[in-house]
Design a protein around this motif. Structure first.
Motif, short mmCIF file in Angstrom:
data_model
loop_
_atom_site.label_atom_id
_atom_site.label_comp_id
_atom_site.label_asym_id
_atom_site.label_seq_id
_atom_site.Cartn_x
_atom_site.Cartn_y
_atom_site.Cartn_z
N PHE A 40 0.83 -1.20 0.00
CA PHE A 40 0.00 0.00 0.00
C PHE A 40 0.87 1.26 0.00
CE2 PHE A 40 -2.61 3.37 1.76
CZ PHE A 40 -3.81 3.21 1.09
N THR A 41 1.93 1.25 0.81
CA THR A 41 2.83 2.41 0.85
C THR A 41 3.56 2.57 -0.48
OG1 THR A 41 3.13 2.00 3.21
CG2 THR A 41 4.65 3.56 2.18
N ASP A 42 3.95 1.45 -1.09
CA ASP A 42 4.57 1.52 -2.42
C ASP A 42 3.61 2.09 -3.45
OD1 ASP A 42 7.01 0.50 -1.60
OD2 ASP A 42 6.52 -1.57 -2.13
N PHE A 43 2.34 1.66 -3.40
CA PHE A 43 1.35 2.18 -4.34
C PHE A 43 1.18 3.69 -4.17
CE2 PHE A 43 -0.94 -2.18 -4.33
CZ PHE A 43 0.03 -2.69 -5.17
N MET A 44 1.24 4.15 -2.93
CA MET A 44 1.15 5.60 -2.70
C MET A 44 2.33 6.31 -3.36
SD MET A 44 -0.34 5.82 1.22
CE MET A 44 -0.55 7.61 1.21
#
Length: 203
Positions: A40-44
């Motif tokens: 999720f943090t990577d997608f952000m």
């Protein structure tokens, strides 16, 4: 022998040790949470990179988007209308943006390959978690981009397509040489947005 003279039976203390099955389940649960949090943090980060490259977002708007998404996540804990399924339904009904359809266009095999290193989960678990996490991120991001930043439907659909293209570029590392740490480095260099997982901060 009277009951009074019989030795009292010692009560067995409850056994709070984990069984092998329980330990495996707990470890799997922890690994699942780690993958969701990491992806999720990577997608952000990938979203910020796309918005910087193609939509002119700088530090202030990226930080504002981050705060908005985090606020949505917090509100989703208690407000039904802020859950990702509800936001996705709103996007489809009001703006014609079908989040699940857009996510289904991402070749999941590409995402699985990106996250296969040091990932003890099965391929099926990894596929499902990455699909669900990408869906949640996109529902939150598109809602924020529409309601808070007033992007047009066309611009949001372009953002989603560019996001998919970026995943394809990451997957084809040998061809393009782009990695998640390089995305983070670009954000740090160009818009002063620092992801401390990849960028060391020196006080």
């Amino acid at each position: 022998m009277s009951n009074k003279l019989k030795p009292k039976k010692k009560h067995k203390e409850p056994d709070f040790t984990w069984t092998k099955s329980e330990r495996v389940t707990l470890k799997s649960s922890n690994n699942r949470r780690k993958l969701v949090r990491r992806s999720f943090t990577d997608f952000m980060d990938l979203g910020y990179y796309v918005l910087y490259l193609h939509h002119g977002f700088g530090n202030k708007r990226i930080v504002r988007l981050e705060r908005t998404i985090n606020e949505y996540l917090e509100r989703a804990q208690t407000e039904k209308e802020m859950k990702t399924e509800t936001l996705a339904e709103l996007l489809e009904v009001r703006y014609g943006i079908d989040v699940q359809k857009e996510i289904n266009l991402i070749p999941m095999q590409q995402l699985i390959r990106i996250y296969q290193r040091n990932n003890p989960l099965t391929i099926n678990d990894t596929r499902q978690l990455l699909n669900d996490t990408a869906y949640s991120y996109m529902a939150l991001a598109c809602t924020a981009l529409k309601l808070m930043f007033k992007l047009s439907v066309r611009e949001i659909k372009e953002f989603i397509a560019e996001f998919r293209d970026l995943i394809d570029t990451l997957y084809k590392f040998n061809q393009f040489g782009l990695t998640l740490p390089k995305v983070a480095q670009c954000l740090a260099d160009e818009v002063n947005y620092v992801d401390e997982r990849y960028i060391k901060v020196i006080d």
